[in-house]
Design a protein around this motif. Structure first.
Motif, short mmCIF file in Angstrom:
data_model
loop_
_atom_site.label_atom_id
_atom_site.label_comp_id
_atom_site.label_asym_id
_atom_site.label_seq_id
_atom_site.Cartn_x
_atom_site.Cartn_y
_atom_site.Cartn_z
N THR A 133 14.70 11.31 4.70
CA THR A 133 13.40 11.99 4.71
C THR A 133 12.49 11.52 3.58
O THR A 133 11.27 11.63 3.68
CB THR A 133 13.58 13.51 4.62
N ASP A 134 13.05 10.98 2.50
CA ASP A 134 12.19 10.60 1.36
C ASP A 134 11.25 9.41 1.60
O ASP A 134 10.09 9.49 1.21
CB ASP A 134 13.03 10.36 0.11
N PRO A 135 11.63 8.29 2.17
CA PRO A 135 12.95 7.79 2.53
C PRO A 135 13.47 6.81 1.48
O PRO A 135 12.70 6.06 0.88
CB PRO A 135 12.67 7.05 3.83
N GLU A 136 14.77 6.79 1.28
CA GLU A 136 15.42 5.84 0.38
C GLU A 136 15.92 4.62 1.15
O GLU A 136 16.12 3.56 0.56
CB GLU A 136 16.61 6.50 -0.32
N ILE A 137 16.12 4.78 2.46
CA ILE A 137 16.69 3.70 3.25
C ILE A 137 16.33 3.90 4.72
O ILE A 137 16.24 5.04 5.19
CB ILE A 137 18.24 3.65 3.09
N GLY A 138 16.08 2.80 5.42
CA GLY A 138 15.84 2.87 6.85
C GLY A 138 17.15 2.86 7.61
O GLY A 138 18.23 2.72 7.03
N PRO A 139 17.12 3.00 8.93
CA PRO A 139 18.34 3.03 9.74
C PRO A 139 19.05 1.67 9.70
O PRO A 139 18.42 0.63 9.84
CB PRO A 139 17.82 3.36 11.14
N VAL A 140 20.36 1.72 9.52
CA VAL A 140 21.14 0.49 9.40
C VAL A 140 21.48 -0.04 10.78
O VAL A 140 21.83 0.72 11.69
CB VAL A 140 22.44 0.75 8.61
N SER B 234 0.80 -1.22 0.00
CA SER B 234 0.00 0.00 0.00
C SER B 234 0.84 1.28 0.00
O SER B 234 0.30 2.37 -0.09
CB SER B 234 -0.92 0.02 1.24
N ASN B 235 2.17 1.12 0.07
CA ASN B 235 3.05 2.29 0.12
C ASN B 235 3.04 3.02 -1.22
O ASN B 235 3.36 2.43 -2.25
CB ASN B 235 4.48 1.83 0.46
N PRO B 236 2.70 4.31 -1.27
CA PRO B 236 2.64 5.02 -2.54
C PRO B 236 4.00 5.17 -3.22
O PRO B 236 4.07 5.45 -4.41
CB PRO B 236 2.08 6.40 -2.15
N ARG B 237 5.11 4.94 -2.48
CA ARG B 237 6.43 5.03 -3.08
C ARG B 237 6.88 3.72 -3.69
O ARG B 237 8.00 3.60 -4.19
CB ARG B 237 7.47 5.43 -2.03
N GLN C 33 0.97 7.52 7.96
CA GLN C 33 0.36 7.92 6.69
C GLN C 33 0.79 9.32 6.29
O GLN C 33 0.95 10.19 7.15
CB GLN C 33 -1.17 7.82 6.82
N PRO C 34 1.01 9.56 4.98
CA PRO C 34 0.68 8.65 3.88
C PRO C 34 1.85 7.80 3.43
O PRO C 34 1.84 7.28 2.31
CB PRO C 34 0.28 9.62 2.77
N LYS C 35 2.89 7.64 4.23
CA LYS C 35 4.03 6.86 3.79
C LYS C 35 4.69 6.16 4.97
O LYS C 35 4.42 6.47 6.13
CB LYS C 35 5.06 7.76 3.09
N LEU C 36 5.57 5.21 4.65
CA LEU C 36 6.39 4.59 5.67
C LEU C 36 7.46 5.58 6.13
O LEU C 36 8.04 6.30 5.31
CB LEU C 36 7.04 3.32 5.13
N THR C 37 7.75 5.59 7.43
CA THR C 37 8.69 6.55 8.00
C THR C 37 9.76 5.81 8.79
O THR C 37 9.45 4.90 9.56
CB THR C 37 7.95 7.53 8.92
N PRO C 38 11.04 6.18 8.63
CA PRO C 38 12.11 5.51 9.38
C PRO C 38 11.96 5.74 10.88
O PRO C 38 11.61 6.83 11.33
CB PRO C 38 13.39 6.17 8.86
N VAL C 39 12.27 4.72 11.67
CA VAL C 39 12.24 4.83 13.12
C VAL C 39 13.58 5.40 13.60
O VAL C 39 14.57 5.41 12.86
CB VAL C 39 11.98 3.47 13.79
N ASP C 40 13.63 5.87 14.83
CA ASP C 40 14.86 6.45 15.37
C ASP C 40 15.84 5.37 15.82
O ASP C 40 17.05 5.48 15.58
CB ASP C 40 14.54 7.38 16.54
N ASP C 41 15.33 4.33 16.47
CA ASP C 41 16.19 3.27 17.01
C ASP C 41 15.64 1.92 16.56
O ASP C 41 14.65 1.43 17.11
CB ASP C 41 16.24 3.34 18.54
N PRO C 42 16.26 1.30 15.55
CA PRO C 42 15.70 0.04 15.03
C PRO C 42 15.69 -1.10 16.04
O PRO C 42 14.81 -1.96 15.99
CB PRO C 42 16.61 -0.28 13.83
N ALA C 43 16.66 -1.13 16.99
CA ALA C 43 16.69 -2.21 17.97
C ALA C 43 15.53 -2.11 18.95
O ALA C 43 14.87 -3.12 19.26
CB ALA C 43 18.02 -2.19 18.73
#
Length: 475
Positions: free
Chosen positions: A216-223, A155-158, A236-246
């Motif tokens: 911010t786009d995002p092209e990649i999540g936190p590694v 469902s992600n528009p990107r 919404q309306p998009k997936l957003t990177p989290v601050d701390d993946p662990a």
């Protein structure tokens, strides 16, 4: 190229003359000789090399005209050697075509059958259904996902954009399955909560040299070594990177456990104690599948995690720098030319990366080997799958061109092959001041030129049709 055509003609003539003379010296030929319909020295006796030579000349001319004086390299190989080449050894920013190098190094270092294993551990075995605290220990699996994540991706528009931050839908490791394993081990109460442990890799989430828009786009999540759902949360309306993946991963596992009737305290992050007892595990698909899915979707995060895993395995350092060095060393050890190659990351996002078309061609050739088959299996198909699903659709290359794309602002690339009964392998990179759309159009034109090879007249047009054979005059 004219010299090449001339050499082919001479070689063909000598070869044909030899076999024809042997035939004329036979007993059957001695009684009644016929005039040869096709002269001994005619290239009609072996027309394909002539067609290929003329086709190669046209191919080189058309590629030169398309590239002009721009910063670009291209190499085309049709099986017996290169049929066209320009600036093959010139290092250029490769964008995501670089993912082929990272993939090859990961397959070589870890093995195509390798599986990532994510563990849940505790200081002691469960006592009366209770463990005081549970650690979720990351092992670098880029495919770890909650059950609802594939739907969020769809469902992600990107979703249809070139460099997708969202992960491979064809290769998913279920965090829900790990929750099931924990419950099956008898755990019903975790008062100290779930702790995320991503100590396998360092804590750098984004390289400082990357554009801020990648986040911010995002092209990649936190590694990180422990990442669930590509480090993305649904806002919404998009997936957003989290601050701390662990911590995010620990939170997601805690929610899944609560849904299964387990009482769980607040999540956090810390390193699991030495000698911790395994409570549950979950394994990824074989690396072949993980790599193939990541190539097809141009998965930036997966490639960055693979790079750090290669660094960890080779140098015991789960860092991007260690991974980038190990990638170059590994592909070089396998016989790939790396002169001019310099890597800053594993995904190709950094403008400081440098790769040559010659290097890409060599890596592509490795896809014929069983241990590196994922390099070919993962290539997107023109007009049908992956990052080429919306490119070249309806063209003669639909379903026939398999390639790895690369796109950044001012960078475009395409490396792969055209399969029409004859495999034509090619690599192309261009750098310049063009927009991403212009780069995509450029590589489509290059693909079209390569796909027409050998664009040459038929043999009977290149060489005059011979006269009808006539019997020799009798005395």
């Amino acid at each position: 190229m004219r010299r090449l055509v001339a050499l082919v003609l001479v070689a063909a003539a000598f070869g044909c003359a030899y076999f024809a003379l042997r035939s004329d010296d036979s007993p059957a030929a001695a009684g009644s000789r016929q005039r040869l319909a096709t002269p001994l020295w005619s290239p009609r006796r072996v027309p394909q090399p002539v067609v290929d030579a003329v086709g190669a000349q046209r191919l080189q001319s058309q590629l030169d005209a398309e590239i002009g004086s721009g910063q670009a390299c291209v190499v085309v190989n049709a099986g017996a050697g290169d049929v066209a080449s320009r600036n093959a050894a010139v290092p250029l920013a490769p964008a995501s075509t670089q993912k082929l190098l990272t993939s090859m190094a990961a397959l070589s270092t870890l093995g195509a059958d390798f599986k990532f294993e994510t563990k849940a551990v505790a200081a002691t075995e469960p006592q009366n259904g209770t463990v005081e605290r549970l650690w979720l220990v990351g092992a670098g699996d880029p495919s770890l996902s909650t059950p609802d994540y594939p739907g969020l991706v769809e469902s992600n528009p990107r979703r249809d954009r070139e460099e997708q931050a969202t992960g491979p839908s064809k290769s998913v490791t279920s965090l829900g399955a790990l929750a099931d394993a924990i419950v099956a081990a008898g755990v019903r109460n975790i008062p100290g909560g779930v702790q995320g442990d991503d100590s396998r890799y360092d804590g750098q989430r984004y390289l400082p040299s990357w554009s801020p828009t990648y986040r911010t786009d995002p092209e990649i999540g936190p590694v990180g070594a422990l990442t669930v759902n590509h480090g993305m949360t649904a806002v919404q309306p998009k997936l957003t990177p989290v601050d701390d993946p662990a911590v995010f991963a620990a939170t997601e596992l805690a929610d899944l456990l609560r849904a299964r009737g387990v009482s769980v305290g607040a999540p956090g992050r810390s390193t699991a104690p030495d000698g911790a007892k395994t409570v549950g595990t979950v394994q990824s698909a074989p690396l072949h599948d993980v790599v193939a899915a990541a190539i097809e979707s141009s998965d930036n995060l997966a490639m960055e995690m693979l790079a750090r895993e290669v660094g960890f395995k080779v140098a015991r350092q789960g860092t991007t720098a260690a991974g980038a060095k190990a990638i170059v060393d590994r592909v070089h050890a396998l016989g790939v030319p790396v002169d001019g190659v310099a890597l800053v990351d594993g995904s190709g996002l950094d403008y400081g990366n440098r790769v040559t078309c010659q290097t890409l061609m060599s890596v592509l050739g490795m896809g014929a080997r069983p241990e590196f088959r994922a390099l070919w299996d993962g290539l997107a198909v023109a007009g049908q799958t992956g990052t080429l699903a919306d490119e070249l659709r309806g063209s003669p290359l639909t379903g026939k061109l398999h390639g790895k794309t690369g796109s950044l602002q001012g960078v475009t690339g395409l490396a792969g092959f055209v399969d029409e009964g004859r495999l034509v392998v090619f690599s192309f990179i261009a750098n310049g001041g063009f927009e991403q759309g212009g780069g995509i159009a450029m590589r489509a034109r290059i693909a079209g030129i390569v796909g027409r090879y050998p664009d040459a007249p038929a043999a009977d047009q290149l060489v005059p049709t011979p006269a009808t054979p006539t019997s020799a005059a009798r005395p």
